[in-house]
Design an enzyme around this catalytic site. Structure first.
Site, PDB file in Angstrom:
ATOM      1  N   ASP A 186       0.855  -1.176   0.000  1.00 51.40           N
ATOM      2  CA  ASP A 186       0.000   0.000   0.000  1.00 51.40           C
ATOM      3  C   ASP A 186       0.899   1.236   0.000  1.00 51.40           C
ATOM      4  OD1 ASP A 186      -3.051   0.937   0.868  1.00 51.40           O
ATOM      5  OD2 ASP A 186      -1.482   2.296   1.567  1.00 51.40           O
ATOM      6  N   GLU A 270      -1.668  -1.422  -5.899  1.00 51.08           N
ATOM      7  CA  GLU A 270      -2.843  -0.732  -6.405  1.00 51.08           C
ATOM      8  C   GLU A 270      -2.537  -0.025  -7.714  1.00 51.08           C
ATOM      9  OE1 GLU A 270      -5.269   0.984  -2.712  1.00 51.08           O
ATOM     10  OE2 GLU A 270      -3.137   1.440  -2.657  1.00 51.08           O
ATOM     11  N   ASP A 350      -2.823   1.536   6.645  1.00 51.66           N
ATOM     12  CA  ASP A 350      -2.100   1.068   5.466  1.00 51.66           C
ATOM     13  C   ASP A 350      -1.823  -0.426   5.522  1.00 51.66           C
ATOM     14  OD1 ASP A 350      -2.129   3.662   4.575  1.00 51.66           O
ATOM     15  OD2 ASP A 350      -0.111   4.131   5.295  1.00 51.66           O
TER      16      ASP A 350
END
Length: 399
Positions: A186, A270, A350
Site C-alpha cells: 500500500d 494498487e 495502510d
C-alpha cells in the site's frame, strides 16, 4: 533493450558542437510539426521525406546526419500519434495537442553518423557537426559488445555535463531464488509503502529536504540581471539542485523495488491514477515528491526480469474494508487506524489496505498458477504487471 549511460569527456568546442546538433534537432522537429499543422493528411513517411527537403534548404541542417534528422522527425510524429490516440480513446480533459519545443536537450543517432572505437571507451561522430572523438566515462565495458548490437546513440545535455546513452539490443534475465513469500503493498505519504506483514519503508521526502536550499537558489536567480553571466551561473546551480533531487528519487525507487522483488515470489499493488491524484492542490507536491510512478515502473521491470508476477489490482475500498471479516468500516483520511467493530481487529490503516490488496490479487488470479503469464510484458516490453479488476478508480486516498 538495455540502455548504458556514460558521461562524456571532451573539449569546450566539442560541447558547443553537441549544442549545435541539439538545436538542429529541435529545428527539424518543429518544422515537421508546422508541416503537419498546415497540411492535411500528413503521415510519418511524409515527415521522413520532408527532412531531405530541409537539408537542401538550410545549410546548417545538412550538417546533421541524415538518420539523426529522421529521428528528429520521429519525435514530432510521436507527439502527433499520441494526440491521435488520446482523441481516439476519448481521454478526458486535454488531449495533448502537439506543441513546439523550446528546450530540446538531446540528439539521437541511429546506425550511422558515429563509430565506437576498438577500445570501447571512445565514440567518434562522423557527421558534419564537428563533434569528433569523445571519451566515455563509466563502469560498463562496450569493447566486448559487437557493433550491430548497439542500435542507437543519444547525446544528452544535463546541468552537470554531457552524457551518451547507448541502446543495446539484449534481453536481461535474472535467476530468481524462490522465497515462498507473497505480499501486497500500500503506497502512502506517511510511510512510502506498507506491506501485508506490516513492514514499512519510510518516505524519504527528497524535495522537502532540499526545499530550503532550492528556495535560496531561486532568490539568487531572481536578483540577477537577464542575459548576464551571473544569471547563467545561478541558473546552472539551480538546475544542479533539481537534478540531484531527481537522481535521489530514481535511486530510491530502483533500490526499493529491487529489494521487494528479490525477497518475494508475488507482489500486488494498487493501480493508481497518479495524474488524477495530483489534482489535489494540498497534496500534489507530496505525491510528486514520493514518485510512486517511478517506483511502480521499476517494480514491474524487475518483476519481468526475475519472471515473477507483479499484479495491479483495483484500489476501490482497500482501506475501508476489514481484512479479517470483509466488513466495510468507513473512515476519513485523518483516521490512521482501522478498528473493526465486528471482530475487534485493530490495524494500521495502510497495513489493513496492504492485506486487502493481496487478497484481491488472490481472488483475481488464484493463489496458485500465477507464474509467467502474469509477469510477461507487452510487445514493447515496458509493462510487466497484470492488472486485475475491470476498471481502476481514478483516485485514491493519499495517506
Amino acid at each position: 533493450m538495455l540502455i548504458y549511460e556514460y558521461k562524456l569527456d571532451g573539449t569546450q568546442a566539442q560541447y558547443r558542437a553537441i549544442d549545435e546538433a541539439i538545436r538542429v534537432t529541435q529545428f527539424i522537429r518543429n518544422k515537421c510539426l508546422r508541416l503537419w499543422m498546415d497540411t492535411r493528411g500528413i503521415n510519418r513517411n511524409d515527415l521522413q521525406c520532408f527532412c531531405s527537403q530541409l537539408a537542401q534548404e538550410y545549410d546548417f541542417a545538412i550538417l546533421l546526419n541524415s538518420q539523426a534528422r529522421q529521428a528528429a522527425a520521429d519525435r514530432a510524429w510521436a507527439a502527433i500519434s499520441r494526440f491521435y490516440d488520446n482523441c481516439r480513446n476519448q481521454k478526458p480533459g486535454k488531449k495533448g495537442y502537439p506543441q513546439f519545443q523550446h528546450d530540446c536537450r538531446s540528439v539521437e543517432y541511429k546506425q550511422t553518423g558515429w563509430r565506437l572505437e576498438p577500445d570501447g571507451r571512445h565514440l567518434t561522430f562522423t557527421d558534419g557537426c564537428g563533434i569528433g572523438r569523445l571519451r566515455l566515462i563509466g563502469s560498463r565495458d562496450l569493447a566486448t559488445r559487437p557493433l550491430p548490437a548497439i542500435n542507437r546513440v543519444r547525446l544528452i545535455r544535463r546541468a552537470d555535463g554531457y552524457y551518451a546513452q547507448c541502446a543495446i539490443q539484449a534481453e536481461r534475465h535474472i535467476e530468481h531464488v524462490p522465497t515462498g513469500k507473497h505480499t501486497g503493498i500500500d503506497l502512502g505519504l506517511k510511510a512510502f509503502l506498507t506491506d501485508a506483514e506490516g513492514n514499512t519503508v519510510a518516505n524519504p521526502r527528497h524535495l522537502r529536504k532540499a526545499e530550503r536550499k532550492l528556495k535560496r537558489l531561486h532568490r539568487r536567480l531572481s536578483r540577477t540581471q537577464k542575459t548576464s553571466q551571473h544569471r547563467k551561473k545561478a541558473r546552472k546551480k539551480l538546475a544542479k539542485g533539481y537534478l540531484k533531487v531527481q537522481r535521489q528519487r530514481e535511486d530510491f525507487a530502483r533500490k526499493t523495488a529491487n529489494a521487494l522483488i528479490t525477497s518475494h515470489d508475488l507482489i500486488a499493488y494498487e493501480h493508481l491514477r497518479i495524474a488524477n491524484l495530483v489534482k489535489n492542490r494540498k497534496l500534489a507536491k507530496s505525491i510528486s515528491d514520493a514518485a510512486w510512478g517511478r517506483f511502480i515502473g521499476w517494480l514491474t521491470y524487475y518483476g519481468h526480469i526475475h519472471n515473477i508476477p507483479v499484479i495491479a489490482v483495483e484500489p476501490a475500498f482497500t482501506s475501508q474494508d476489514c481484512s479479517a471479516c470483509g466488513a466495510r468500516v468507513k473512515k476519513s483520511l485523518s483516521v490512521r487506524t482501522h478498528i473493526c467493530p465486528s471482530f475487534g481487529v485493530v490495524l494500521d490503516r495502510d497495513h489493513n489496505g496492504a492485506r486487502n490488496i493481496l487478497a484481491k490479487a488472490y481472488r483475481t488470479v488464484g493463489q496458485t498458477g500465477t507464474g509467467e503469464a502474469q509477469a510477461t510484458p507487452n510487445a514493447s516490453g515496458q509493462n510487466a504487471s497484470t492488472r486485475s479488476g475491470r476498471k481502476a478508480r481514478t483516485g485514491k486516498r493519499a495517506g
